[in-house]
Motif scaffolding. Structure first.
Motif, PDB file in Angstrom:
ATOM      1  N   LEU A   1      16.235  10.088  33.929  1.00 27.57           N
ATOM      2  CA  LEU A   1      16.680  11.477  33.915  1.00 27.57           C
ATOM      3  C   LEU A   1      15.810  12.353  33.031  1.00 27.57           C
ATOM      4  O   LEU A   1      15.672  13.557  33.282  1.00 27.57           O
ATOM      5  CB  LEU A   1      18.137  11.535  33.436  1.00 27.57           C
ATOM      6  N   SER A   2      15.180  11.782  32.032  1.00 25.70           N
ATOM      7  CA  SER A   2      14.352  12.562  31.108  1.00 25.70           C
ATOM      8  C   SER A   2      13.034  12.995  31.720  1.00 25.70           C
ATOM      9  O   SER A   2      12.299  13.784  31.116  1.00 25.70           O
ATOM     10  CB  SER A   2      14.073  11.748  29.845  1.00 25.70           C
ATOM     11  N   GLN A   3      12.712  12.531  32.939  1.00 25.11           N
ATOM     12  CA  GLN A   3      11.415  12.838  33.537  1.00 25.11           C
ATOM     13  C   GLN A   3      11.500  13.753  34.750  1.00 25.11           C
ATOM     14  O   GLN A   3      10.463  14.047  35.346  1.00 25.11           O
ATOM     15  CB  GLN A   3      10.698  11.538  33.949  1.00 25.11           C
ATOM     16  N   TYR A   4      12.675  14.214  35.104  1.00 27.60           N
ATOM     17  CA  TYR A   4      12.761  15.069  36.296  1.00 27.60           C
ATOM     18  C   TYR A   4      13.942  16.021  36.165  1.00 27.60           C
ATOM     19  O   TYR A   4      14.878  15.794  35.389  1.00 27.60           O
ATOM     20  CB  TYR A   4      12.898  14.227  37.566  1.00 27.60           C
ATOM     21  N   VAL A   5      13.880  17.081  36.946  1.00 24.92           N
ATOM     22  CA  VAL A   5      14.986  18.026  37.084  1.00 24.92           C
ATOM     23  C   VAL A   5      15.277  18.177  38.571  1.00 24.92           C
ATOM     24  O   VAL A   5      14.402  17.972  39.415  1.00 24.92           O
ATOM     25  CB  VAL A   5      14.661  19.400  36.454  1.00 24.92           C
ATOM     26  N   VAL A   6      16.508  18.537  38.898  1.00 23.13           N
ATOM     27  CA  VAL A   6      16.909  18.649  40.295  1.00 23.13           C
ATOM     28  C   VAL A   6      17.877  19.811  40.444  1.00 23.13           C
ATOM     29  O   VAL A   6      18.605  20.164  39.505  1.00 23.13           O
ATOM     30  CB  VAL A   6      17.562  17.327  40.775  1.00 23.13           C
ATOM     31  N   GLN A   7      17.850  20.415  41.616  1.00 17.84           N
ATOM     32  CA  GLN A   7      18.783  21.487  41.948  1.00 17.84           C
ATOM     33  C   GLN A   7      19.375  21.188  43.320  1.00 17.84           C
ATOM     34  O   GLN A   7      18.660  20.822  44.249  1.00 17.84           O
ATOM     35  CB  GLN A   7      18.083  22.850  41.952  1.00 17.84           C
ATOM     36  N   ARG A   8      20.708  21.349  43.428  1.00 17.27           N
ATOM     37  CA  ARG A   8      21.419  21.043  44.671  1.00 17.27           C
ATOM     38  C   ARG A   8      22.224  22.259  45.107  1.00 17.27           C
ATOM     39  O   ARG A   8      22.506  23.161  44.315  1.00 17.27           O
ATOM     40  CB  ARG A   8      22.368  19.857  44.485  1.00 17.27           C
ATOM     41  N   ASP A   9      22.642  22.238  46.373  1.00 18.02           N
ATOM     42  CA  ASP A   9      23.567  23.261  46.842  1.00 18.02           C
ATOM     43  C   ASP A   9      25.000  22.822  46.572  1.00 18.02           C
ATOM     44  O   ASP A   9      25.238  21.768  45.962  1.00 18.02           O
ATOM     45  CB  ASP A   9      23.343  23.557  48.327  1.00 18.02           C
ATOM     46  N   GLY A  10      25.973  23.612  47.014  1.00 19.95           N
ATOM     47  CA  GLY A  10      27.366  23.294  46.734  1.00 19.95           C
ATOM     48  C   GLY A  10      27.834  21.992  47.346  1.00 19.95           C
ATOM     49  O   GLY A  10      28.769  21.368  46.834  1.00 19.95           O
ATOM     50  N   SER A  11      27.197  21.538  48.420  1.00 15.46           N
ATOM     51  CA  SER A  11      27.581  20.284  49.085  1.00 15.46           C
ATOM     52  C   SER A  11      26.870  19.069  48.522  1.00 15.46           C
ATOM     53  O   SER A  11      27.104  17.950  48.989  1.00 15.46           O
ATOM     54  CB  SER A  11      27.298  20.385  50.588  1.00 15.46           C
ATOM     55  N   GLY A  12      25.978  19.281  47.548  1.00 18.79           N
ATOM     56  CA  GLY A  12      25.256  18.163  46.948  1.00 18.79           C
ATOM     57  C   GLY A  12      23.923  17.866  47.583  1.00 18.79           C
ATOM     58  O   GLY A  12      23.245  16.910  47.183  1.00 18.79           O
ATOM     59  N   ASN A  13      23.498  18.661  48.578  1.00 14.36           N
ATOM     60  CA  ASN A  13      22.194  18.447  49.203  1.00 14.36           C
ATOM     61  C   ASN A  13      21.081  18.933  48.286  1.00 14.36           C
ATOM     62  O   ASN A  13      21.211  19.965  47.621  1.00 14.36           O
ATOM     63  CB  ASN A  13      22.122  19.182  50.539  1.00 14.36           C
ATOM     64  N   ILE A  14      19.984  18.213  48.277  1.00 15.48           N
ATOM     65  CA  ILE A  14      18.870  18.521  47.376  1.00 15.48           C
ATOM     66  C   ILE A  14      18.128  19.761  47.858  1.00 15.48           C
ATOM     67  O   ILE A  14      17.769  19.869  49.032  1.00 15.48           O
ATOM     68  CB  ILE A  14      17.913  17.324  47.277  1.00 15.48           C
ATOM     69  N   LEU A  15      17.885  20.674  46.927  1.00 14.82           N
ATOM     70  CA  LEU A  15      17.105  21.872  47.205  1.00 14.82           C
ATOM     71  C   LEU A  15      15.737  21.821  46.533  1.00 14.82           C
ATOM     72  O   LEU A  15      14.756  22.310  47.100  1.00 14.82           O
ATOM     73  CB  LEU A  15      17.850  23.126  46.728  1.00 14.82           C
ATOM     74  N   GLU A  16      15.682  21.214  45.355  1.00 16.03           N
ATOM     75  CA  GLU A  16      14.422  21.247  44.593  1.00 16.03           C
ATOM     76  C   GLU A  16      14.384  20.078  43.619  1.00 16.03           C
ATOM     77  O   GLU A  16      15.399  19.714  43.016  1.00 16.03           O
ATOM     78  CB  GLU A  16      14.318  22.568  43.832  1.00 16.03           C
ATOM     79  N   ILE A  17      13.211  19.490  43.476  1.00 18.13           N
ATOM     80  CA  ILE A  17      12.971  18.409  42.516  1.00 18.13           C
ATOM     81  C   ILE A  17      11.622  18.658  41.846  1.00 18.13           C
ATOM     82  O   ILE A  17      10.646  18.988  42.527  1.00 18.13           O
ATOM     83  CB  ILE A  17      12.954  17.019  43.192  1.00 18.13           C
ATOM     84  N   ILE A  18      11.569  18.508  40.528  1.00 18.95           N
ATOM     85  CA  ILE A  18      10.305  18.589  39.790  1.00 18.95           C
ATOM     86  C   ILE A  18      10.231  17.370  38.881  1.00 18.95           C
ATOM     87  O   ILE A  18      11.143  17.118  38.090  1.00 18.95           O
ATOM     88  CB  ILE A  18      10.187  19.876  38.957  1.00 18.95           C
ATOM     89  N   ILE A  19       9.137  16.630  38.989  1.00 21.14           N
ATOM     90  CA  ILE A  19       8.933  15.409  38.212  1.00 21.14           C
ATOM     91  C   ILE A  19       7.815  15.659  37.202  1.00 21.14           C
ATOM     92  O   ILE A  19       6.770  16.235  37.543  1.00 21.14           O
ATOM     93  CB  ILE A  19       8.566  14.222  39.118  1.00 21.14           C
ATOM     94  N   LEU A  20       8.019  15.222  35.966  1.00 22.34           N
ATOM     95  CA  LEU A  20       7.021  15.346  34.908  1.00 22.34           C
ATOM     96  C   LEU A  20       6.522  13.957  34.537  1.00 22.34           C
ATOM     97  O   LEU A  20       7.305  13.079  34.164  1.00 22.34           O
ATOM     98  CB  LEU A  20       7.626  16.040  33.683  1.00 22.34           C
ATOM     99  N   GLU A  21       5.190  13.774  34.630  1.00 22.70           N
ATOM    100  CA  GLU A  21       4.573  12.504  34.257  1.00 22.70           C
ATOM    101  C   GLU A  21       3.397  12.766  33.316  1.00 22.70           C
ATOM    102  O   GLU A  21       2.841  13.861  33.277  1.00 22.70           O
ATOM    103  CB  GLU A  21       4.043  11.764  35.493  1.00 22.70           C
ATOM    104  N   LYS A  22       3.048  11.730  32.567  1.00 24.16           N
ATOM    105  CA  LYS A  22       1.833  11.742  31.757  1.00 24.16           C
ATOM    106  C   LYS A  22       0.758  10.952  32.500  1.00 24.16           C
ATOM    107  O   LYS A  22       0.986   9.801  32.886  1.00 24.16           O
ATOM    108  CB  LYS A  22       2.090  11.117  30.387  1.00 24.16           C
TER     109      LYS A  22
END
Length: 520
Positions: free
Chosen positions: A160-181
């Motif tokens: 969880l510390s390496q990504y963020v996520v955004q969903r709609d009201g039904s839980g479907n994924i709208l956006e994901i951003i992953i951070l890596e070194k």
């Protein structure tokens, strides 16, 4: 193709977008770090952790043992060895057409069975269990994890510390951003030259690599990787929803929340109490184990003689002059010990540990243990159903699409075949049916002792099939058909007739021979 500025306004880079969405993740990440500290501290490390940092060491192992045990059970359920965890079923108009042609339906089902085995063999080849086991531990402790299944190589797991996520009201994924070194050398020559010339570049340090995925208007997902605001051209692309290799999984779903809740979080109070009491008990035991001798002032016994004496030596002194320092807290520690035992028992039930199944008694029957184990497994039905929808079904869909493209399995017409999960909540349903069936057969057996004619009302063939379905056993080729049974019965009757004729012939020969030998 829509760019960031068209969708996200002023946030032109993935880094800026990540920083904005990171604020909504803080609460969930803080809770996950606390849960990890109480179970497996190395799983979700605190912010600012480096290789030289020290991790917290818990005073109890119930949390870690429970997480590993529950993750192992879920792993065997989601990816059972030597058997597929899904079935391919005919759907739509094709199902109606095949219902009219039984022979063709049988051939199609056999072909689908071959495809199921091929996909299962592919899962074994990819060695997904190692990565899935790690992901399940993150789900149990942190409630969230991101998996990525590349076309080549093993599945990757992002905490969880390496990504963020955004969903709609039904839980479907709208956006994901992953951070890596990532190392500059791993990004290609052209990108590396641009990064080195950048003002923020520092030599001998890894750079931040952002992978941005978001949903477009036509139900497709756009993907792009960035380093210091520079887009990597080879990473830009789109893919359909059913082919999405990134899966943001949740343990406990909460409506209108972008992140899930963890299983450990539901028992955080008991774990914190167990940790505090275990610490007090360990420290008290350590203090009680310390031995300190006290000598009465102006006594005949000298402290020097007491300190330097060896076993068997003789000194001058009086036994009443020497005492041992005692804490006198044994009764208080008994209360602590009893509380610890109760908390460990509750946590053992929560994590499905075998120590919770067997009661403390001299004689515990196997049926009692089996019944309690089934009750504990049934309590996990909600978790099974969520993982089957968010993990198992997408995994099957991705693998089948890739195997179709690689000509490893035949291309199936769209909308004619759909995968159905047969483990998890489906297996629990079959298990409950099997338990009821066993109770029914036992009751019939009891009635048969009173009235033997009750057994004649049962259909043995249908009973055998239902038991096999409850156990999840494929009866194709295992049970004999009615035609085979009829042929075998006819063959047995013919054989019996032949034996009877041979016996009659053997009896007739001596009689005829006797008649021939009689004098006329």
């Amino acid at each position: 193709m829509q760019e960031y500025s068209d969708i996200f306004g002023t946030a032109h880079t993935a880094k800026q977008r990540y920083s904005k969405l990171k604020q909504d993740r803080e609460h969930y990440l803080d809770r996950a770090e606390v849960c990890s500290e109480l179970t497996i501290p190395s799983l979700i490390k605190p912010e600012g952790f480096t290789q030289s940092s020290d991790l917290y060491t818990p005073f109890q192992s119930v949390g870690a043992r429970g997480v590993n045990n529950l993750a192992s059970k879920l792993l065997l359920l989601l990816l059972p060895p030597n058997s597929p965890f899904f079935r391919l079923k005919i759907a739509g108009k094709a199902k109606e057409e095949l219902e009219q042609n039984k022979e063709l339906k049988t051939d199609v089902e056999k072909s689908l069975s071959v495809i199921e085995k091929e996909v299962s063999a592919k899962i074994e080849t990819l060695a997904l269990r190692v990565s899935v086991f790690e992901a399940l531990k993150h789900l149990i402790v942190g409630g969230n994890v991101l998996t990525y299944l590349p076309r080549k190589g093993n599945m990757r797991v992002f905490p969880l510390s390496q990504y963020v996520v955004q969903r709609d009201g039904s839980g479907n994924i709208l956006e994901i951003i992953i951070l890596e070194k990532a190392s500059v050398l791993s990004l290609g020559k052209e990108i590396a030259e641009q990064i080195i010339e950048h003002a923020d570049y520092k030599k001998d340090e890894d750079v931040e690599l952002y992978t941005h995925i978001y949903k477009l208007e036509n139900d497709e997902f756009y993907i792009c990787q960035e380093v210091q605001g520079i887009k990597i051209p080879s990473s830009i692309g789109t893919f359909k929803k059913e082919r999405m290799p990134y899966q943001a999984l949740r343990m406990v779903r909460i409506d209108n929340e972008d992140y899930g809740r963890s299983y450990v979080e539901e028992f955080q109070g008991d774990l914190q109490s167990l940790e505090s009491l275990s610490q007090a008990l360990v420290e008290s035991a350590a203090a009680s184990s310390k031995i300190v001798f006290m000598v009465r002032p102006n006594s005949v016994t000298r402290k020097k003689d007491l300190a330097t004496t060896r076993n068997g030596d003789i000194i001058t002194g009086t036994a009443e002059d020497v005492t041992v320092l005692q804490a006198q807290k044994q009764y208080d520690l008994q209360v602590v010990q009893q509380s610890v035992q109760k908390l460990e028992e509750r946590m053992s039930y929560a994590f499905l540990l075998h120590t919770a199944i067997q009661r403390d008694a001299e004689r515990v029957t196997a049926q009692e243990i089996r019944y309690m184990a089934e009750q504990l497994e049934t309590a996990m039905g909600g978790i099974y159903s969520l993982l089957s929808q968010e993990f198992q079904l997408p995994l099957v869909a991705i693998l089948m699409k890739r195997m179709e493209q690689a000509n490893e399995i035949p291309t199936l017409p769209k909308g004619t075949v759909e995968p159905t999960i047969i483990t998890g909540i489906e297996a629990l349903g079959r298990g409950n049916d099997l338990q009821k069936l066993r109770e029914f057969v036992a009751e019939i057996g009891n009635l048969a002792q009173i009235n033997p004619q009750v057994v004649q009302a049962l259909n043995p063939d249908d009973l055998i099939k239902r038991i096999a379905i409850g156990l999840g056993i494929d009866t194709d080729g295992l049970l004999k058909s009615q035609e085979q049974l009829a042929e075998e019965q006819a063959a047995q009757e013919q054989q019996m007739q032949e034996q009877q004729m041979m016996q009659m012939a053997e009896k007739a020969v001596p009689a005829v021979a006797g008649n021939l030998t009689k004098p006329q």
